[in-house]
Design a protein around this motif. Structure first.
Motif, mmCIF file in Angstrom:
data_model
loop_
_atom_site.group_PDB
_atom_site.id
_atom_site.type_symbol
_atom_site.label_atom_id
_atom_site.label_comp_id
_atom_site.label_asym_id
_atom_site.label_seq_id
_atom_site.Cartn_x
_atom_site.Cartn_y
_atom_site.Cartn_z
ATOM 1 N N TRP A 1 -3.722 4.863 3.598
ATOM 2 C CA TRP A 1 -2.945 4.278 2.517
ATOM 3 C C TRP A 1 -3.866 4.075 1.317
ATOM 4 O O TRP A 1 -5.090 4.120 1.438
ATOM 5 C CB TRP A 1 -2.400 2.904 2.918
ATOM 6 C CG TRP A 1 -1.570 2.912 4.137
ATOM 7 C CD1 TRP A 1 -0.260 3.310 4.241
ATOM 8 C CD2 TRP A 1 -1.956 2.504 5.447
ATOM 9 N NE1 TRP A 1 0.174 3.161 5.531
ATOM 10 C CE2 TRP A 1 -0.850 2.663 6.294
ATOM 11 C CE3 TRP A 1 -3.136 2.001 5.997
ATOM 12 C CZ2 TRP A 1 -0.882 2.342 7.638
ATOM 13 C CZ3 TRP A 1 -3.168 1.695 7.333
ATOM 14 C CH2 TRP A 1 -2.049 1.863 8.137
ATOM 15 N N TYR A 2 -3.241 3.787 0.177
ATOM 16 C CA TYR A 2 -4.000 3.468 -1.024
ATOM 17 C C TYR A 2 -3.548 2.106 -1.527
ATOM 18 O O TYR A 2 -2.361 1.859 -1.718
ATOM 19 C CB TYR A 2 -3.784 4.528 -2.113
ATOM 20 C CG TYR A 2 -4.625 4.292 -3.331
ATOM 21 C CD1 TYR A 2 -5.997 4.512 -3.297
ATOM 22 C CD2 TYR A 2 -4.057 3.826 -4.514
ATOM 23 C CE1 TYR A 2 -6.784 4.282 -4.417
ATOM 24 C CE2 TYR A 2 -4.837 3.601 -5.634
ATOM 25 C CZ TYR A 2 -6.201 3.834 -5.581
ATOM 26 O OH TYR A 2 -6.983 3.606 -6.683
ATOM 27 N N ASP A 3 -4.500 1.205 -1.707
ATOM 28 C CA ASP A 3 -4.240 -0.131 -2.234
ATOM 29 C C ASP A 3 -4.514 -0.091 -3.734
ATOM 30 O O ASP A 3 -5.665 -0.055 -4.163
ATOM 31 C CB ASP A 3 -5.139 -1.144 -1.532
ATOM 32 C CG ASP A 3 -4.924 -2.569 -2.000
ATOM 33 O OD1 ASP A 3 -4.192 -2.788 -2.990
ATOM 34 O OD2 ASP A 3 -5.489 -3.476 -1.364
ATOM 35 N N TRP B 1 0.843 -1.193 0.000
ATOM 36 C CA TRP B 1 0.000 0.000 0.000
ATOM 37 C C TRP B 1 0.878 1.242 0.000
ATOM 38 O O TRP B 1 1.948 1.274 0.596
ATOM 39 C CB TRP B 1 -0.905 0.019 1.226
ATOM 40 C CG TRP B 1 -1.857 -1.136 1.303
ATOM 41 C CD1 TRP B 1 -2.174 -2.025 0.308
ATOM 42 C CD2 TRP B 1 -2.610 -1.529 2.436
ATOM 43 N NE1 TRP B 1 -3.082 -2.943 0.767
ATOM 44 C CE2 TRP B 1 -3.368 -2.664 2.072
ATOM 45 C CE3 TRP B 1 -2.716 -1.042 3.727
ATOM 46 C CZ2 TRP B 1 -4.227 -3.306 2.955
ATOM 47 C CZ3 TRP B 1 -3.572 -1.687 4.614
ATOM 48 C CH2 TRP B 1 -4.319 -2.804 4.219
#
Length: 106
Positions: free
Chosen positions: A22-24, A14
């Motif tokens: 966070w960004y997945d 992430w």
């Protein structure tokens, strides 16, 4: 970088989107830090287990307070803490050799 942040970024892949999430990229979703607490939540810890299994780690446990990924062993008050501690130990033990596991994980 704290333990959970290190695991989210280095094992789960992430990316830090802002200070609290966070960004997945695989799922195209944002994960707020309060929505990923692997030390307190066994379901969250099992996300780490599944990810590491995908990269060839074998997971074993005594079911209560010990977790092992191959030759990395850790304990905790709960199984979720033990899993988190073992995953963090993988990060610490592989900090010098980034060409092997990190090439796969990130």
């Amino acid at each position: 970088m704290n333990k959970t942040d290190s695991i989210a970024r280095r094992i789960l892949g992430w990316k830090l989107n802002r200070w609290d999430r966070w960004y997945d990229y695989e799922k195209a979703t944002f994960i707020h830090e309060s929505d990923f607490q692997p030390e307190q939540n066994l379901d969250h810890a099992m996300i780490i287990v599944e990810r590491l299994k995908n990269f060839g780690y074998t997971f074993t446990t005594n079911g209560v307070s010990e977790a092992c990924f191959n030759d990395i062993r850790a304990t905790g008050k709960t199984l979720s803490q033990a899993i988190t501690n073992a995953a963090y130990s993988i990060i610490e033990n592989n900090s010098e050799d980034r060409s092997t596991i990190w090439a796969q994980l990130c």
